[in-house]
Design an enzyme around this catalytic site. Structure first.
Site, PDB file in Angstrom:
ATOM      1  CG  HIS A  41      -0.210   5.605  -9.281  1.00 40.97           C
ATOM      2  ND1 HIS A  41      -1.472   5.067  -9.330  1.00 40.97           N
ATOM      3  CD2 HIS A  41       0.621   4.628  -9.721  1.00 40.97           C
ATOM      4  CE1 HIS A  41      -1.405   3.820  -9.775  1.00 40.97           C
ATOM      5  NE2 HIS A  41      -0.146   3.540 -10.019  1.00 40.97           N
ATOM      6  CE  LYS A  64      -3.077   7.806  -4.653  1.00 41.05           C
ATOM      7  NZ  LYS A  64      -3.376   7.504  -6.072  1.00 41.05           N
ATOM      8  N   GLY A  93      -1.682   0.252  -1.923  1.00 42.91           N
ATOM      9  CA  GLY A  93      -3.107   0.185  -2.223  1.00 42.91           C
ATOM     10  C   GLY A  93      -3.619  -1.229  -2.394  1.00 42.91           C
ATOM     11  NE  ARG A  94      -6.569  -1.511  -6.745  1.00 39.99           N
ATOM     12  CZ  ARG A  94      -7.877  -1.451  -6.909  1.00 39.99           C
ATOM     13  NH1 ARG A  94      -8.599  -2.560  -6.840  1.00 39.99           N
ATOM     14  NH2 ARG A  94      -8.486  -0.299  -7.113  1.00 39.99           N
ATOM     15  CG  ASN A 124       0.035   4.698  -5.024  1.00 39.90           C
ATOM     16  OD1 ASN A 124      -0.835   5.014  -5.824  1.00 39.90           O
ATOM     17  ND2 ASN A 124      -0.031   3.582  -4.333  1.00 39.90           N
ATOM     18  N   GLY A 125       2.282   2.751  -6.060  1.00 39.75           N
ATOM     19  CA  GLY A 125       2.223   1.963  -7.277  1.00 39.75           C
ATOM     20  C   GLY A 125       3.048   0.698  -7.245  1.00 39.75           C
ATOM     21  CB  CYS A 180      -9.567   9.007  -9.914  1.00 38.01           C
ATOM     22  SG  CYS A 180     -10.854   7.810 -10.354  1.00 38.01           S
ATOM     23  CD  GLN A 226      -8.002   8.975  -2.123  1.00 32.53           C
ATOM     24  OE1 GLN A 226      -7.590   9.449  -3.174  1.00 32.53           O
ATOM     25  NE2 GLN A 226      -8.147   7.678  -1.921  1.00 32.53           N
TER      26      GLN A 226
END
Length: 329
Positions: A160, A125, A222-223, A200-201, A85, A55
């Site tokens: 996202h 992204k 991700g998380r 994503n998300g 971000c 990234q």
């Protein structure tokens, strides 16, 4: 994810599940940091692998393209431009989610790749919106501007499914407060049927991920993997019918990796090897709840008892902590 998807964490993920089914994303590195660490990227970014995606952050097209060329020449196979971000530091540098308001800059970055002979895939992204600019028309225009104004095709878009709010919310709050809108991403896939799009998300369940893969080209997790890297094994079992490794096997393979890393001879003026605290952090993510707290506490105690940086010392810390940990169970 800063301080999470470190080279050591990515190594652990590869040990847990290999490279056949998943791509692993590095932390976001500013393009100037890549150019500054050009001689030791394998230690700064991580070992080049076919499934490791770097990234990259920045807004200067030439610097972004030059950094991508350097990564390509070093052996990395794919780069992702982070346009999602929302951190204050990223905003002050005029990159990350700020660039959703400047799609022409993203197009210019992709175009600059041609000048530097970049031939590896360079993906983007983003979020579904930013601040009050969160309509489908805004998202559609963002994608259209990039596709129509870049000299280089965008091979893949990762979205996202939350907008971000640049002022008033922390990065953590931006992952939780703006509501998820999966339908917005599905609508985007219908509008651009020839553009591969991943979502994503908020994905935390195997069945949820299996269901969404019928509507998009990929799902970024991700998380959930950050908090529970062994979740990959659930996906391996229920989606790919794959055999999984025991935690003992995973730790053993990881120690072979740290043996090789800590055995490297590095000049004192060169970029150094990671400290034990960094090396051991991925292993502490293998246990959750009370077990995880106990393991982290024991590891912390054992780290204080060592002042060596040898492979043997690190093995002693890890294996000794495991022995103490199972004695307490």
């Amino acid at each position: 994810m800063v301080d999470i998807t470190t080279p050591q964490f990515l190594e652990l993920l590869n040990i847990i599940s290999g490279k056949d089914h998943y791509d692993y994303y590095t932390e976001m590195y500013h393009c100037q940091a890549i150019l500054h660490h050009i001689d030791h990227l394998d230690r700064f970014v991580g070992k080049p692998r076919s499934n490791i995606i770097v990234q990259l952050g920045g807004s200067d097209p030439d610097l972004m393209a030059k950094a991508t060329q350097v990564l390509q020449d070093y052996g990395y196979r794919q780069v992702n431009i982070n346009v999602g971000c929302p951190s204050k530091n990223v905003q002050s540098g005029q990159f990350g989610a700020v660039l959703m308001k400047k799609p022409q800059v993203v197009a210019n970055i992709l175009s600059a790749m041609e000048k530097y002979n970049v031939h590896i895939p360079v993906t983007v992204k983003c979020r579904i919106g930013v601040d009050h600019q969160d309509s489908f028309e805004f998202l559609h225009n963002f994608v259209t501007t990039i596709l129509n104004n870049s000299k280089r095709a965008m091979p893949h878009l990762i979205v996202h499914a939350r907008k971000c709010i640049l002022k008033g919310l922390s990065p953590k709050q931006n992952r939780e407060i703006p509501p998820l809108n999966y339908e917005r991403v599905f609508e985007l896939t219908r509008a651009f049927p020839d553009l591969p799009i991943s979502i994503n998300g908020g994905f935390k369940e195997v069945q949820q991920i299996k269901s969404v893969l019928d509507k998009v080209d990929g799902c970024m997790i991700g998380r959930k993997v950050m908090d529970d890297p062994l979740f990959l094994q659930q996906l391996d079992q229920h989606i790919y019918n794959k055999q999984i490794k025991s935690i003992e096997h995973i730790i053993d393979d990881y120690l072979y990796y740290t043996d090789a890393l800590l055995s490297l001879k590095v000049d004192k003026d060169d970029y150094g090897l990671p400290p034990f605290t960094t090396l051991v952090k991925p292993l502490t993510m293998l246990y959750s709840g009370k077990m995880g707290r106990n393991y982290r506490r024991i590891i912390s105690q054992r780290l204080k008892q060592h002042n060596s940086s040898s492979p043997e010392a690190f093995r002693s810390v890890v294996l000794g902590a495991i022995n103490d940990f199972y004695v307490l169970l």
